[in-house]
Every structure is written in structure tokens, then in C-alpha cells.
Design a protein around this motif. Sequence first.
Motif, PDB file in Angstrom:
ATOM      1  N   LYS A   1       0.269  13.912   1.062  1.00 54.43           N
ATOM      2  CA  LYS A   1      -0.477  13.837  -0.130  1.00 54.43           C
ATOM      3  C   LYS A   1      -1.807  14.455  -0.047  1.00 54.43           C
ATOM      4  CE  LYS A   1      -1.669   9.394  -2.929  1.00 54.43           C
ATOM      5  NZ  LYS A   1      -2.985   9.976  -3.389  1.00 54.43           N
ATOM      6  N   PHE A   2      -2.664  14.303   1.039  1.00 51.67           N
ATOM      7  CA  PHE A   2      -3.987  15.055   0.947  1.00 51.67           C
ATOM      8  C   PHE A   2      -3.636  16.547   0.505  1.00 51.67           C
ATOM      9  CE2 PHE A   2      -6.973  17.667   3.194  1.00 51.67           C
ATOM     10  CZ  PHE A   2      -8.032  17.177   2.607  1.00 51.67           C
ATOM     11  N   GLU A   3      -2.871  17.183   1.101  1.00 51.47           N
ATOM     12  CA  GLU A   3      -2.409  18.625   0.723  1.00 51.47           C
ATOM     13  C   GLU A   3      -1.885  18.880  -0.908  1.00 51.47           C
ATOM     14  OE1 GLU A   3      -2.752  21.436   2.532  1.00 51.47           O
ATOM     15  OE2 GLU A   3      -3.939  20.119   3.946  1.00 51.47           O
ATOM     16  N   LYS A   4      -1.149  17.763  -1.101  1.00 50.64           N
ATOM     17  CA  LYS A   4      -0.763  17.987  -2.864  1.00 50.64           C
ATOM     18  C   LYS A   4      -2.092  17.675  -3.471  1.00 50.64           C
ATOM     19  CE  LYS A   4       2.251  15.247  -5.980  1.00 50.64           C
ATOM     20  NZ  LYS A   4       2.428  13.919  -6.275  1.00 50.64           N
ATOM     21  N   ASP A   5      -2.810  16.569  -2.919  1.00 42.81           N
ATOM     22  CA  ASP A   5      -4.040  16.450  -3.934  1.00 42.81           C
ATOM     23  C   ASP A   5      -5.136  17.539  -3.951  1.00 42.81           C
ATOM     24  OD1 ASP A   5      -3.040  13.934  -4.704  1.00 42.81           O
ATOM     25  OD2 ASP A   5      -4.262  12.635  -3.211  1.00 42.81           O
ATOM     26  N   LYS A   6      -5.087  18.255  -2.864  1.00 42.26           N
ATOM     27  CA  LYS A   6      -6.121  19.394  -2.700  1.00 42.26           C
ATOM     28  C   LYS A   6      -5.550  20.578  -3.581  1.00 42.26           C
ATOM     29  CE  LYS A   6      -5.900  21.821   0.938  1.00 42.26           C
ATOM     30  NZ  LYS A   6      -5.822  22.555   2.308  1.00 42.26           N
TER      31      LYS A   6
ATOM     32  N   TYR B   1       0.777  -1.208   0.190  1.00 49.30           N
ATOM     33  CA  TYR B   1      -0.167  -0.099   0.033  1.00 49.30           C
ATOM     34  C   TYR B   1       0.923   1.295  -0.047  1.00 49.30           C
ATOM     35  CZ  TYR B   1      -4.663  -2.319   0.966  1.00 49.30           C
ATOM     36  OH  TYR B   1      -5.773  -3.407   0.697  1.00 49.30           O
ATOM     37  N   GLU B   2       1.849   1.209   0.862  1.00 51.47           N
ATOM     38  CA  GLU B   2       2.800   2.269   1.111  1.00 51.47           C
ATOM     39  C   GLU B   2       3.620   2.922  -0.573  1.00 51.47           C
ATOM     40  OE1 GLU B   2       6.264   4.424   3.759  1.00 51.47           O
ATOM     41  OE2 GLU B   2       6.296   2.078   3.629  1.00 51.47           O
ATOM     42  N   LYS B   3       3.795   1.517  -0.978  1.00 50.17           N
ATOM     43  CA  LYS B   3       4.555   1.997  -2.735  1.00 50.17           C
ATOM     44  C   LYS B   3       3.413   2.485  -3.522  1.00 50.17           C
ATOM     45  CE  LYS B   3       8.461  -1.484  -2.025  1.00 50.17           C
ATOM     46  NZ  LYS B   3       9.120  -2.182  -2.807  1.00 50.17           N
ATOM     47  N   LYS B   4       2.020   2.058  -3.224  1.00 50.72           N
ATOM     48  CA  LYS B   4       1.295   2.599  -4.309  1.00 50.72           C
ATOM     49  C   LYS B   4       0.626   3.876  -4.008  1.00 50.72           C
ATOM     50  CE  LYS B   4      -1.954   0.249  -5.866  1.00 50.72           C
ATOM     51  NZ  LYS B   4      -2.935  -0.773  -6.566  1.00 50.72           N
ATOM     52  N   GLU B   5       1.204   4.526  -2.692  1.00 49.47           N
ATOM     53  CA  GLU B   5       1.007   5.792  -2.177  1.00 49.47           C
ATOM     54  C   GLU B   5      -0.453   5.856  -1.460  1.00 49.47           C
ATOM     55  OE1 GLU B   5       1.881   9.303  -4.657  1.00 49.47           O
ATOM     56  OE2 GLU B   5       4.067   8.575  -4.806  1.00 49.47           O
TER      57      GLU B   5
ATOM     58  N   ALA C   1       3.645   6.992  12.172  1.00 55.87           N
ATOM     59  CA  ALA C   1       4.181   8.322  12.321  1.00 55.87           C
ATOM     60  C   ALA C   1       4.537   8.706  10.991  1.00 55.87           C
ATOM     61  CB  ALA C   1       5.198   8.782  13.294  1.00 55.87           C
ATOM     62  N   GLU C   2       5.249   7.923  10.279  1.00 53.02           N
ATOM     63  CA  GLU C   2       5.696   8.227   8.820  1.00 53.02           C
ATOM     64  C   GLU C   2       4.601   8.312   7.852  1.00 53.02           C
ATOM     65  OE1 GLU C   2       8.849   5.538   8.057  1.00 53.02           O
ATOM     66  OE2 GLU C   2      10.479   6.237   9.422  1.00 53.02           O
ATOM     67  N   LEU C   3       3.918   7.256   8.093  1.00 49.17           N
ATOM     68  CA  LEU C   3       2.650   6.886   7.086  1.00 49.17           C
ATOM     69  C   LEU C   3       1.503   8.173   7.391  1.00 49.17           C
ATOM     70  CD1 LEU C   3       2.117   3.209   7.347  1.00 49.17           C
ATOM     71  CD2 LEU C   3       2.827   4.484   5.121  1.00 49.17           C
ATOM     72  N   ASP C   4       1.411   8.442   8.690  1.00 47.95           N
ATOM     73  CA  ASP C   4       0.535   9.744   9.040  1.00 47.95           C
ATOM     74  C   ASP C   4       1.104  10.771   8.401  1.00 47.95           C
ATOM     75  OD1 ASP C   4      -1.870  10.586  10.427  1.00 47.95           O
ATOM     76  OD2 ASP C   4      -0.450  11.642  11.531  1.00 47.95           O
ATOM     77  N   LYS C   5       2.374  11.126   8.288  1.00 40.94           N
ATOM     78  CA  LYS C   5       2.851  12.458   7.846  1.00 40.94           C
ATOM     79  C   LYS C   5       2.640  12.178   6.305  1.00 40.94           C
ATOM     80  CE  LYS C   5       7.031  15.000   7.349  1.00 40.94           C
ATOM     81  NZ  LYS C   5       8.601  14.984   7.291  1.00 40.94           N
ATOM     82  N   LYS C   6       3.031  11.130   5.610  1.00 42.77           N
ATOM     83  CA  LYS C   6       2.828  11.141   4.232  1.00 42.77           C
ATOM     84  C   LYS C   6       1.432  11.231   3.666  1.00 42.77           C
ATOM     85  CE  LYS C   6       6.894   8.002   3.277  1.00 42.77           C
ATOM     86  NZ  LYS C   6       7.106   6.798   3.027  1.00 42.77           N
ATOM     87  N   GLN C   7       0.478  10.729   4.435  1.00 44.34           N
ATOM     88  CA  GLN C   7      -0.847  10.648   4.180  1.00 44.34           C
ATOM     89  C   GLN C   7      -1.526  12.051   4.321  1.00 44.34           C
ATOM     90  OE1 GLN C   7      -3.555   8.745   7.087  1.00 44.34           O
ATOM     91  NE2 GLN C   7      -5.239   9.110   5.778  1.00 44.34           N
TER      92      GLN C   7
END
Length: 194
Positions: A147-152, A107-111, A138-144
Motif C-alpha cells: 500500500k505504501f508503494e502504491k500510495d507513493k 482496520y484491515e478491511k479499511k486498509e 507477516a501478511e499485514l506487513d506485506k500489505k502495508q
Amino acid sequence: MTETDAQASEEASVPEILYDAAAAKTKKEEGNQYFTQSEFDLAIECYDNALSLTPPDATRDLAILHGNKGVCLLKLERLDLAIESCTKSVEFDETYVKSYIRRAGAYEKKEQYAEALKDVNKILELEPGRPDMVKWAAELDKKQKEKFEKDKDEMIGKLKDLGNTLLGKFGLSVDNFKLNKDPNSGGYNISFGQ
């Protein structure tokens, strides 16, 4: 042909499934050997053979075999198939942590950070306090969040382009409108200016 003959013929045409736990174990070990040699396709073939020989009530063995197949698929970057195999694994045994780890990695590799985070949180539920999993969560939470901000931002850009296309027909632009974030509520207000 009589009815009894027809039934006997039907029964003869249905292949009998033969399970062989010892042969399954041998195939699994063979797959493990191929895995250590980075021969992932051959390992998958062995795990598939072992799966076909494993009785359906041997759920832990089935979970391990699907998990082993999943890690091979992950190594081969066949991420959707890895996720599918690891999902089958945890369906057979919800406590098999390795499959959650492998699926979270895919899942992480698929973002797909939210899905990965769910799996890491499940691991922490099964094995509380694992420092490696706490760090990963913690790393996944940060990446999530990133990604949300980038997508937004990307979505807002696309909406702005669409708005300019439509408003351009009236001599206006979305630049005539200002978007102001309310610091208290986090919501947005739109104001018009020329």
C-alpha cells in the motif's frame, strides 16, 4: 419554595441509575443467541441493554460486551463503529485479546494495515507464539508495504501532473527532469536534460 424544597426537587429529577448484573447477564446471553442466528442488529440491541445494566466496576464484563458489540458491527461492515466499540473494550480490559483481533480485522478491511499490525503485535505480546497471529502479522506487513508503494506511486503521478501544468507555461515538462535513485542511501537525485 424553600431552598430545601428546591434541593429535594433537583435530587428527584436526577434519575437513579440501577445496575443489575443478573439482568445484564440475561441480556448478554440473549445477544449471544441472536449472534449465532446472524441477527446482528438484535444482538447489538441486547448488548447495549446489557451495557446499561452492568456496573462500572465490572470492567471485564464491560470489555466483553463492547467486544461482542464490536464483532456484530464488524459483521455488518460498520467498520468505524466496530473499531470504536473494540477500542472501548480494550480500554476496560487491556488483556481482552478477542477485541484486538476484531479491531485488527476492521482496520484491515479499511486498509489501515499499520493500525491492524499494531493490534496483532499486541496480541503476540499478550499471547506469544500464536502461529495464526504470526502469519497474520507477516501478511499485514506485506500489505502495508504494498500500500505504501502504491500510495507513493500515486502521489508521484499527481505531483508529475501538477509539475507539467506549471512547467508547461515555460515550455518545459517534468520529463525534462530525471529522477535517479541512489542505491546506497535510498534517496533520489534530480537531473535536467532536454
